[in-house]
Design an enzyme around this catalytic site. Structure first.
Site, PDB file in Angstrom:
ATOM      1  N   CYS A 279       0.854  -1.195   0.000  1.00  0.00           N
ATOM      2  CA  CYS A 279       0.000   0.000   0.000  1.00  0.00           C
ATOM      3  C   CYS A 279       0.888   1.243   0.000  1.00  0.00           C
ATOM      4  CB  CYS A 279      -0.887  -0.017   1.237  1.00  0.00           C
ATOM      5  SG  CYS A 279      -1.842   1.492   1.477  1.00  0.00           S
TER       6      CYS A 279
ATOM      7  N   CYS B 164       0.303   3.213   3.566  1.00  0.00           N
ATOM      8  CA  CYS B 164       0.731   2.737   4.893  1.00  0.00           C
ATOM      9  C   CYS B 164       1.800   1.658   4.837  1.00  0.00           C
ATOM     10  CB  CYS B 164      -0.459   2.210   5.682  1.00  0.00           C
ATOM     11  SG  CYS B 164      -1.011   0.576   5.168  1.00  0.00           S
TER      12      CYS B 164
ATOM     13  N   CYS C 228      -7.376  -0.847   1.367  1.00  0.00           N
ATOM     14  CA  CYS C 228      -6.349  -1.396   2.254  1.00  0.00           C
ATOM     15  C   CYS C 228      -6.971  -1.598   3.636  1.00  0.00           C
ATOM     16  CB  CYS C 228      -5.169  -0.437   2.339  1.00  0.00           C
ATOM     17  SG  CYS C 228      -3.943  -0.949   3.570  1.00  0.00           S
TER      18      CYS C 228
ATOM     19  N   CYS D 288      -5.312   0.837   6.470  1.00  0.00           N
ATOM     20  CA  CYS D 288      -5.436   2.300   6.548  1.00  0.00           C
ATOM     21  C   CYS D 288      -6.686   2.822   5.854  1.00  0.00           C
ATOM     22  CB  CYS D 288      -4.183   2.977   5.989  1.00  0.00           C
ATOM     23  SG  CYS D 288      -4.014   2.851   4.203  1.00  0.00           S
TER      24      CYS D 288
ATOM     25  N   CYS E 263      -8.297  -5.026  -9.675  1.00  0.00           N
ATOM     26  CA  CYS E 263      -7.923  -3.979 -10.629  1.00  0.00           C
ATOM     27  C   CYS E 263      -7.468  -2.773  -9.828  1.00  0.00           C
ATOM     28  CB  CYS E 263      -9.140  -3.661 -11.499  1.00  0.00           C
ATOM     29  SG  CYS E 263      -8.795  -2.459 -12.784  1.00  0.00           S
TER      30      CYS E 263
HETATM   31 FE    FE Z   1      -2.720   1.027   3.568  1.00  0.00          FE
END
Ligand code: FE
Length: 136
Positions: free
Chosen positions: A47, A50, A96, A99, A119
């Site tokens: 991510c 984060c 995610c 976060c 995607c």
């Molecule tokens: Fe994240």
């Protein structure tokens, strides 16, 4: 990993404007413009907000969509999903789990073994390349 929480002002400082627009405002980068749609490098995609590791490069495949596409997350708990009814469509949004940042969408037209297509926006991801031998 403890859940990452920031105010939107903090996210604005931590992210580039492009990352902020996608991750925090649920934007979508234009197809074929992101840095990872055609990437074949080995490693782990984390991510961009984060750092939670989300996808391994060996689950990335050529979807032809113009966005980096994966058939599976590293762990199913790392990508949260929510129904997204924006833009006159019903889609499954991918976030995610660490976060709550927007990653992209999940579609049921991916390859086996999952049949899923995660995607993703390149702006939501940061590739951590697999360790390469030191040049000596
Ligand atoms: Fe994240």
């Amino acid at each position: 990993m403890s859940k990452v929480v920031h105010s939107e002002d903090e996210w604005r400082r931590l992210l580039t404007p492009e990352q902020y627009a996608v991750l925090r405002e649920k934007g979508t980068e234009r197809a074929f413009t992101g840095k990872y749609h055609d990437s074949h490098e080995k490693g782990v995609y984390a991510c961009a907000a984060c750092g939670q590791e989300l996808f391994a490069s060996d689950t990335k495949y050529e979807s032809g969509s113009g966005w980096p596409s994966f058939y599976q997350a590293i762990d199913r708990d790392r990508v949260a999903t929510e129904v997204d009814r924006s833009h006159g469509m019903t889609r499954v949004e991918a976030l995610c789990s660490n976060c709550d940042s927007h990653l992209g969408h999940v579609f049921p037209d991916g390859p086996q073994p999952t049949g899923l297509r995660f995607c993703m926006n390149s702006a939501s991801l940061e590739l951590k390349p697999a360790n390469k031998p030191d040049k000596k």
